[in-house]
Design a protein around this motif. Structure first.
Motif, PDB file in Angstrom:
ATOM      1  N   PHE A 199       0.852  -1.187   0.000  1.00 16.66           N
ATOM      2  CA  PHE A 199       0.000   0.000   0.000  1.00 16.66           C
ATOM      3  C   PHE A 199       0.892   1.243   0.000  1.00 16.66           C
ATOM      4  O   PHE A 199       1.876   1.306   0.725  1.00 16.66           O
ATOM      5  CB  PHE A 199      -0.907   0.016   1.233  1.00 16.66           C
ATOM      6  N   ALA A 200       0.540   2.216  -0.813  1.00 18.21           N
ATOM      7  CA  ALA A 200       1.315   3.447  -0.922  1.00 18.21           C
ATOM      8  C   ALA A 200       1.155   4.284   0.348  1.00 18.21           C
ATOM      9  O   ALA A 200       0.201   4.111   1.109  1.00 18.21           O
ATOM     10  CB  ALA A 200       0.854   4.244  -2.140  1.00 18.21           C
ATOM     11  N   GLN A 201       2.081   5.178   0.546  1.00 23.99           N
ATOM     12  CA  GLN A 201       2.034   6.061   1.706  1.00 23.99           C
ATOM     13  C   GLN A 201       0.773   6.928   1.684  1.00 23.99           C
ATOM     14  O   GLN A 201       0.268   7.320   2.736  1.00 23.99           O
ATOM     15  CB  GLN A 201       3.292   6.944   1.767  1.00 23.99           C
ATOM     16  N   LEU A 202       0.258   7.217   0.499  1.00 21.94           N
ATOM     17  CA  LEU A 202      -0.976   8.007   0.376  1.00 21.94           C
ATOM     18  C   LEU A 202      -2.140   7.313   1.078  1.00 21.94           C
ATOM     19  O   LEU A 202      -2.995   7.967   1.676  1.00 21.94           O
ATOM     20  CB  LEU A 202      -1.301   8.238  -1.107  1.00 21.94           C
ATOM     21  N   TYR A 203      -2.186   5.984   1.026  1.00 23.20           N
ATOM     22  CA  TYR A 203      -3.220   5.204   1.718  1.00 23.20           C
ATOM     23  C   TYR A 203      -3.239   5.545   3.204  1.00 23.20           C
ATOM     24  O   TYR A 203      -4.278   5.833   3.782  1.00 23.20           O
ATOM     25  CB  TYR A 203      -2.937   3.714   1.489  1.00 23.20           C
ATOM     26  N   PHE A 204      -2.052   5.538   3.820  1.00 20.65           N
ATOM     27  CA  PHE A 204      -1.958   5.821   5.250  1.00 20.65           C
ATOM     28  C   PHE A 204      -2.199   7.301   5.544  1.00 20.65           C
ATOM     29  O   PHE A 204      -2.764   7.644   6.575  1.00 20.65           O
ATOM     30  CB  PHE A 204      -0.598   5.364   5.788  1.00 20.65           C
ATOM     31  N   ALA A 205      -1.804   8.172   4.615  1.00 19.09           N
ATOM     32  CA  ALA A 205      -2.050   9.606   4.803  1.00 19.09           C
ATOM     33  C   ALA A 205      -3.549   9.900   4.769  1.00 19.09           C
ATOM     34  O   ALA A 205      -4.050  10.714   5.559  1.00 19.09           O
ATOM     35  CB  ALA A 205      -1.319  10.405   3.726  1.00 19.09           C
ATOM     36  N   VAL A 206      -4.285   9.242   3.882  1.00 17.00           N
ATOM     37  CA  VAL A 206      -5.741   9.434   3.809  1.00 17.00           C
ATOM     38  C   VAL A 206      -6.407   8.920   5.092  1.00 17.00           C
ATOM     39  O   VAL A 206      -7.295   9.583   5.645  1.00 17.00           O
ATOM     40  CB  VAL A 206      -6.328   8.737   2.557  1.00 17.00           C
ATOM     41  N   LEU A 207      -5.968   7.751   5.585  1.00 13.50           N
ATOM     42  CA  LEU A 207      -6.515   7.237   6.850  1.00 13.50           C
ATOM     43  C   LEU A 207      -6.236   8.199   7.992  1.00 13.50           C
ATOM     44  O   LEU A 207      -7.107   8.449   8.832  1.00 13.50           O
ATOM     45  CB  LEU A 207      -5.932   5.860   7.170  1.00 13.50           C
ATOM     46  N   ALA A 208      -5.028   8.752   8.049  1.00 12.16           N
ATOM     47  CA  ALA A 208      -4.676   9.706   9.100  1.00 12.16           C
ATOM     48  C   ALA A 208      -5.504  10.984   8.985  1.00 12.16           C
ATOM     49  O   ALA A 208      -5.963  11.527   9.993  1.00 12.16           O
ATOM     50  CB  ALA A 208      -3.187  10.031   9.045  1.00 12.16           C
ATOM     51  N   ALA A 209      -5.727  11.447   7.758  1.00 14.04           N
ATOM     52  CA  ALA A 209      -6.541  12.655   7.562  1.00 14.04           C
ATOM     53  C   ALA A 209      -7.982  12.404   8.007  1.00 14.04           C
ATOM     54  O   ALA A 209      -8.599  13.268   8.649  1.00 14.04           O
ATOM     55  CB  ALA A 209      -6.505  13.083   6.096  1.00 14.04           C
ATOM     56  N   LEU A 210      -8.517  11.227   7.688  1.00 14.49           N
ATOM     57  CA  LEU A 210      -9.879  10.904   8.129  1.00 14.49           C
ATOM     58  C   LEU A 210      -9.951  10.811   9.653  1.00 14.49           C
ATOM     59  O   LEU A 210     -10.929  11.254  10.259  1.00 14.49           O
ATOM     60  CB  LEU A 210     -10.343   9.591   7.494  1.00 14.49           C
TER      61      LEU A 210
ATOM     62  N   LEU B 140     -11.425   2.577  10.456  1.00 11.86           N
ATOM     63  CA  LEU B 140     -10.116   3.206  10.234  1.00 11.86           C
ATOM     64  C   LEU B 140      -8.980   2.365  10.813  1.00 11.86           C
ATOM     65  O   LEU B 140      -7.946   2.174  10.159  1.00 11.86           O
ATOM     66  CB  LEU B 140     -10.090   4.615  10.846  1.00 11.86           C
ATOM     67  N   VAL B 141      -9.167   1.854  12.030  1.00 12.31           N
ATOM     68  CA  VAL B 141      -8.128   1.029  12.652  1.00 12.31           C
ATOM     69  C   VAL B 141      -7.933  -0.265  11.866  1.00 12.31           C
ATOM     70  O   VAL B 141      -6.794  -0.678  11.590  1.00 12.31           O
ATOM     71  CB  VAL B 141      -8.458   0.738  14.137  1.00 12.31           C
ATOM     72  N   ALA B 142      -9.032  -0.909  11.470  1.00 15.79           N
ATOM     73  CA  ALA B 142      -8.920  -2.161  10.708  1.00 15.79           C
ATOM     74  C   ALA B 142      -8.219  -1.926   9.375  1.00 15.79           C
ATOM     75  O   ALA B 142      -7.344  -2.707   8.984  1.00 15.79           O
ATOM     76  CB  ALA B 142     -10.302  -2.781  10.498  1.00 15.79           C
ATOM     77  N   LEU B 143      -8.571  -0.852   8.678  1.00 14.57           N
ATOM     78  CA  LEU B 143      -7.905  -0.549   7.411  1.00 14.57           C
ATOM     79  C   LEU B 143      -6.425  -0.238   7.619  1.00 14.57           C
ATOM     80  O   LEU B 143      -5.578  -0.635   6.807  1.00 14.57           O
ATOM     81  CB  LEU B 143      -8.597   0.617   6.703  1.00 14.57           C
ATOM     82  N   GLY B 144      -6.108   0.458   8.701  1.00 17.49           N
ATOM     83  CA  GLY B 144      -4.709   0.742   9.013  1.00 17.49           C
ATOM     84  C   GLY B 144      -3.929  -0.517   9.320  1.00 17.49           C
ATOM     85  O   GLY B 144      -2.798  -0.701   8.839  1.00 17.49           O
TER      86      GLY B 144
END
Length: 171
Positions: free
Chosen positions: A16-27, A60-64
């Motif tokens: 998973f790209a870093q953008l994936y984690f950045a979007v989760l963090a933003a949400l 969010l936690v599960a996706l992370g």
């Protein structure tokens, strides 16, 4: 069918790209900022009940955790799909994918057919907990492996955190 497609999709991705984690963090930041009742433009978030807010946190936690486990695993190309090297990480990712996909499908069905299906945050958390427990137990029984390794212990800790969130939602 949706659960199968989610699992197959994960096996097409090496990492998973870093953008994936950045979007989760933003949400997550958006959800946290919604706690303040005076933030304009966040009425959808500020109007959420505690159980609904917690259901979003579970997603969010599960996706992370799914993204982290996927990236922590080593994947080798095997035709059209990737094969995991650490089976404990992969099994935990599989359990979380199934456990998250099933209540999300039920939630979407509740949006499409509100008169027939009632789905709130508490129901979402309860379904998620049931799927996590039964998927995990079924996978252990199916593979016949109940040995504890450091990878399995790490995977179990991730499931414990999600179980605690789920228990908190059901109170």
């Amino acid at each position: 069918m949706a659960i199968l497609l989610a699992i197959l999709t994960v096996h097409w991705v090496n990492a998973f790209a870093q953008l994936y984690f950045a979007v989760l963090a933003a949400l997550a930041c958006l959800l946290l900022s919604g706690v303040a009742k005076d933030v304009k433009g966040l009425r959808l978030i500020t109007g959420l009940q505690g159980a609904d807010r917690l259901a979003i946190w579970i997603v969010l936690v599960a996706l992370g955790v799914i993204g982290y486990l996927h990236n922590a695993n080593t994947w080798t190309v095997d035709g059209a799909f990737n094969r995991p090297q650490d089976l404990a990480f992969w099994r935990t990712e599989l359990i979380l994918s199934i456990s998250l996909a099933a209540p999300l499908i039920h939630w979407i069905a509740g949006i499409l057919f509100p008169a027939a299906i009632v789905m709130d945050g508490k129901r979402f958390a309860t379904e998620f907990a049931l799927y996590v427990n039964f998927s995990g137990i079924a996978l252990v029984l199916w593979t016949g492996e109940a040995a504890i390794s450091m990878s399995a212990l790490g995977a179990a800790l991730a499931l414990v955190v999600l179980a605690e969130l789920t228990l908190f939602a059901s109170l």
